[in-house]
Design an enzyme around this catalytic site. Structure first.
Site, mmCIF file in Angstrom:
data_model
loop_
_atom_site.group_PDB
_atom_site.id
_atom_site.type_symbol
_atom_site.label_atom_id
_atom_site.label_comp_id
_atom_site.label_asym_id
_atom_site.label_seq_id
_atom_site.Cartn_x
_atom_site.Cartn_y
_atom_site.Cartn_z
ATOM 1 N N ASN A 221 -7.040 5.583 5.894
ATOM 2 C CA ASN A 221 -7.218 4.568 4.849
ATOM 3 C C ASN A 221 -7.477 3.192 5.437
ATOM 4 O OD1 ASN A 221 -6.970 6.411 2.789
ATOM 5 N ND2 ASN A 221 -4.757 6.138 2.576
ATOM 6 N N HIS B 140 0.868 -1.178 0.000
ATOM 7 C CA HIS B 140 0.000 0.000 0.000
ATOM 8 C C HIS B 140 0.904 1.227 0.000
ATOM 9 C CE1 HIS B 140 -3.010 2.934 1.120
ATOM 10 N NE2 HIS B 140 -3.960 2.025 1.127
ATOM 11 N N ALA B 141 0.663 2.149 -0.930
ATOM 12 C CA ALA B 141 1.586 3.279 -1.068
ATOM 13 C C ALA B 141 1.351 4.374 -0.030
ATOM 14 C CB ALA B 141 1.477 3.861 -2.478
ATOM 15 N N ASP B 142 0.207 4.353 0.639
ATOM 16 C CA ASP B 142 -0.099 5.426 1.591
ATOM 17 C C ASP B 142 -0.991 4.924 2.727
ATOM 18 O OD1 ASP B 142 -0.347 7.940 2.765
ATOM 19 O OD2 ASP B 142 -1.908 8.614 1.381
ATOM 20 N N LEU B 143 -0.492 3.961 3.459
ATOM 21 C CA LEU B 143 -1.314 3.406 4.537
ATOM 22 C C LEU B 143 -1.293 4.360 5.734
ATOM 23 C CD1 LEU B 143 -3.126 1.005 5.227
ATOM 24 C CD2 LEU B 143 -1.187 0.019 6.446
#
Ligand SMILES: Nc1ncnc2c1ncn2[C@@H]1O[C@H](COP(=O)(O)OP(=O)(O)O)[C@@H](O)[C@H]1O
Ligand SMILES: [Mg+2]
Length: 253
Positions: free
Chosen positions: A189, A182-185
């Site tokens: 989110n 996941h690029a932006d946990l």
């Protein structure tokens, strides 16, 4: 619309995503043929839903989210927007690098794959892009997850029980076992169901990918921890300390 009750049926349902594609004037739409017959551009238009009287709410950090539809049939509509400095040049235009590399098609396909693997993410409904000369804009529709709140909200003015922190950790571990990066946990989110033994979902897979396991897993956890610290600094009465983090990590390991 198929009514989903019970784990077995839900599993079948998760397997049922099938990819269809349409060309539109200046763009393209990718969609789940088991949910939509012939999607048109109006599906991605907030004004269309407003006129129909089924625009529920608009929220989200960058005000790019709308909840549309009614009853069991609710969707989340997201227009992709840029963050950071580049947003001053263009709010929502991305460089065209081919259809498969549009943000919306990539995220739709990743979500479909994650559902196939039984991971808890919202089902992808439809994605589209609209081309400009060298650029495009993008939108994504996913299934609305009812009776949930974000992790950030769950710890604001309330305590999240140790077992629930542990479910959050377990859920992240399940994604990492499958190599899902996941690029932006962050704390916004992650969605937690309102329940004693809640299901936990991960959202917002823009720029996410599946890759070999590696040190990125620790980076993802570190990013989430920073986000929880930031939430605590920004809001009052946030229940997050090293103890809570240890509960999450106990579930992760
Ligand atoms: N499928 C969904 N079901 C319920 N709520 C959602 C769903 N998708 C997004 N949300 C809510 O909208 C917020 C923003 O959505 P997200 O996809 O993270 O977009 P962004 O971070 O780019 O604004 C989330 O933090 C969550 O509160
Ligand atoms: Mg988000």
């Amino acid at each position: 619309m198929l009514q989903v009750r019970g784990e077995r049926l839900e599993l079948l349902y998760m397997l049922a995503i099938s990819e269809g594609q349409l060309r539109t004037a200046g763009g393209g739409i990718l969609y789940d043929t088991s949910r939509l017959r012939k999607p048109g551009a109006e599906l991605f238009d907030v004004e269309h839903w407003r006129a129909e009287g089924s625009l529920q709410e608009i929220a989200g950090g960058r005000a790019s989210i709308a909840v549309v539809g009614s009853g069991e049939q609710r969707w989340v509509l997201r227009h992709y927007r840029r963050g950071g400095l580049i947003a001053r040049i263009s709010r929502d235009r991305y460089f065209w690098l081919g259809e498969a590399r549009t943000r919306s098609f990539a995220e739709w396909r990743l979500l479909a794959e994650l559902r196939r693997r039984g991971l808890p993410v919202p089902a992808p409904v439809a994605a589209r892009y609209v081309r400009g000369a060298l650029t495009y804009t993008a939108d994504l529709i996913t299934e609305y997850l009812p009776d949930c709140r974000t992790l950030a909200d769950a710890i604001t003015g309330a305590q999240l029980p140790a077992e629930q922190w542990s479910i959050v950790g377990k859920t992240i571990a399940a994604f990492h076992r499958e190599g899902v990066h996941h690029a932006d946990l962050n704390a916004h989110n992650i969605l937690i169901e309102h329940a004693v033994a809640p299901r936990v979902y991960l959202l917002d897979f823009d720029r996410g990918r599946i890759e070999a396991r590696g040190s990125w897993e620790q980076d993802v956890l570190a990013r989430l921890r920073r986000s929880l610290e930031k939430t605590k600094a920004q809001r009052s009465a946030v229940a997050f300390t090293a103890e809570q983090w240890a509960w999450l990590m106990a579930g992760y390991e």
